[in-house]
Design a protein around this motif. Structure first.
Motif, PDB file in Angstrom:
ATOM      1  N   TRP A   1       0.849  -1.218   0.000  1.00  0.00           N
ATOM      2  CA  TRP A   1       0.000   0.000   0.000  1.00  0.00           C
ATOM      3  C   TRP A   1       0.872   1.251   0.000  1.00  0.00           C
ATOM      4  O   TRP A   1       0.577   2.226  -0.698  1.00  0.00           O
ATOM      5  CB  TRP A   1      -0.938   0.003   1.213  1.00  0.00           C
ATOM      6  N   LYS A   2       1.935   1.172   0.792  1.00  0.00           N
ATOM      7  CA  LYS A   2       2.847   2.312   0.849  1.00  0.00           C
ATOM      8  C   LYS A   2       3.441   2.556  -0.542  1.00  0.00           C
ATOM      9  O   LYS A   2       3.523   3.691  -1.015  1.00  0.00           O
ATOM     10  CB  LYS A   2       3.954   2.011   1.853  1.00  0.00           C
TER      11      LYS A   2
ATOM     12  N   SER B   1       0.959   4.042  -2.923  1.00  0.00           N
ATOM     13  CA  SER B   1       0.581   5.428  -2.596  1.00  0.00           C
ATOM     14  C   SER B   1       1.458   6.452  -3.319  1.00  0.00           C
ATOM     15  O   SER B   1       1.103   7.623  -3.421  1.00  0.00           O
ATOM     16  CB  SER B   1       0.634   5.661  -1.076  1.00  0.00           C
TER      17      SER B   1
ATOM     18  N   CYS C   1      -6.281   0.651  -1.053  1.00  0.00           N
ATOM     19  CA  CYS C   1      -5.547   1.028   0.172  1.00  0.00           C
ATOM     20  C   CYS C   1      -4.423   2.007  -0.151  1.00  0.00           C
ATOM     21  O   CYS C   1      -4.212   2.977   0.585  1.00  0.00           O
ATOM     22  CB  CYS C   1      -4.936  -0.201   0.842  1.00  0.00           C
TER      23      CYS C   1
ATOM     24  N   GLU D   1      -4.282   5.722   1.254  1.00  0.00           N
ATOM     25  CA  GLU D   1      -3.121   6.097   2.069  1.00  0.00           C
ATOM     26  C   GLU D   1      -2.474   7.369   1.502  1.00  0.00           C
ATOM     27  O   GLU D   1      -2.115   8.284   2.240  1.00  0.00           O
ATOM     28  CB  GLU D   1      -2.103   4.948   2.095  1.00  0.00           C
TER      29      GLU D   1
ATOM     30  N   LYS E   1      -2.202  10.990   3.338  1.00  0.00           N
ATOM     31  CA  LYS E   1      -0.873  11.588   3.516  1.00  0.00           C
ATOM     32  C   LYS E   1      -0.877  13.054   3.124  1.00  0.00           C
ATOM     33  O   LYS E   1      -0.208  13.884   3.723  1.00  0.00           O
ATOM     34  CB  LYS E   1       0.102  10.811   2.609  1.00  0.00           C
TER      35      LYS E   1
END
Ligand SMILES: *Cc1c(COP(=O)(O)O)cnc(C)c1O
Length: 295
Positions: free
Chosen positions: A134-135, A138, A165, A169, A173
């Protein structure tokens, strides 16, 4: 291995719909956004000295993972079910990756991959359910921040919910929690839609769609809980509409995508009534490496 293995993709819009922005993930070296998450995931483990990976996806996740492992010099085995297209198996094999065909459905192949990882200590890689993925995903929203600023709405396809997700995310952010979300799935792969309607995670009995990239029977829990923090609308369409939208997109930009991506494209192309005038809409053109002929 300093540079990321994904690229910053362009954002396209059309003359006809100047407020609709397509994030062109087809231009990734693996033809889908999946390489973003796989880059983040493999890099993390690789830096901890883990160089053996195992997965169960014969689709874009497996292909992007194979690409990343080859570039990093890690070893990878992929267990895929019998339903996997020869086209994708050949693509994955061509990246120096061992592919084993096992079981009639993904669940079985996945179970076997998990067993092997427990026995031999390889890192098990989920196609959608991992915070590292997910990171990585993103990063596409970070790029959008520079490219177009805050969108009023994001249209995003959902399979297991890893892409969703990542998008959410990214929006969080940047403090963009006012941005509205439309999730898109075909009728035969409506795992997010069913769960959203029921107010809890529902497991589908079967997948009946040609958009097999969306065919997760159960979404990641986090996709469900994160979507609650946004004004989220779920939308379903037929396989035919997903395919038609892909071909209209091809006509417009000469870029070929899978029906999984066509699902999101169907909103601006076939159901523009879901978008409001002057609303700035980001459509994640998530791409897909599978050949239409082998679907
Ligand atoms: C993986 C994928 C999806 C769905 O992503 P999830 O993270 O499983 O929800 C949609 N489109 C394409 C092209 C994909 O590769």
């Amino acid at each position: 291995m300093v540079n990321p293995l994904y690229i910053q993709t362009p954002v396209y819009s059309s003359k006809e719909h100047p407020n609709v922005f397509y994030k062109m993930e087809s231009f990734q070296p693996t033809q889908s956004f999946k390489v973003r998450g796989m880059d983040a995931l493999c890099r993390f483990h690789f830096n901890q000295g883990r160089t053996k990976f195992i997965a169960s996806s014969g689709g874009n996740a497996g292909y992007s993972l194979a690409y990343v492992c080859q570039k990093m010099g890690a070893s990878l085995k992929v267990i895929v079910p019998e339903t996997t297209s020869k086209y994708m198996i050949d693509k994955i094999t061509s990246l120096n990756t061992e592919v084993e065909v096992y079981g009639d459905a993904w669940d079985e192949a996945n179970k076997k991959a998990l067993e092997i990882s427990k026995k031999d200590g390889s890192v098990f890689v989920s196609p959608f359910d991992d915070p590292l993925l997910w990171k990585g995903h993103s990063s596409m929203i970070d790029e959008c921040a520079k490219q177009i600023g805050r969108p009023d709405k994001v249209v995003v396809s959902v399979g297991g919910g890893g892409l969703l997700c990542g998008v959410l995310e990214g929006l969080k952010k940047h403090g963009w929690t006012e941005t509205k979300i439309i999730t898109t799935e075909t009728y035969g792969a409506a795992s997010f839609y069913q769960s959203w309607k029921a107010g809890k995670i529902i497991s589908l009995n079967e997948i009946t769609t040609i958009a097999n990239t969306l065919g997760a029977k159960k979404i990641a829990k986090k996709a469900f809980s994160m979507a609650k923090g946004f004004e989220t609308q779920t939308f379903l369409m037929s396989d035919e509409d997903a395919v038609t939208a892909s071909s209209l997109f091809y006509d417009e930009f000469r870029v070929r995508v899978e029906p999984a991506c066509g699902a999101a494209l169907s909103v601006p192309y076939l159901f523009p009534e879901l978008l409001y005038e002057n609303e700035r809409v980001l459509v994640i053109a998530c791409g897909g490496a599978n050949s239409p002929g082998s679907l």
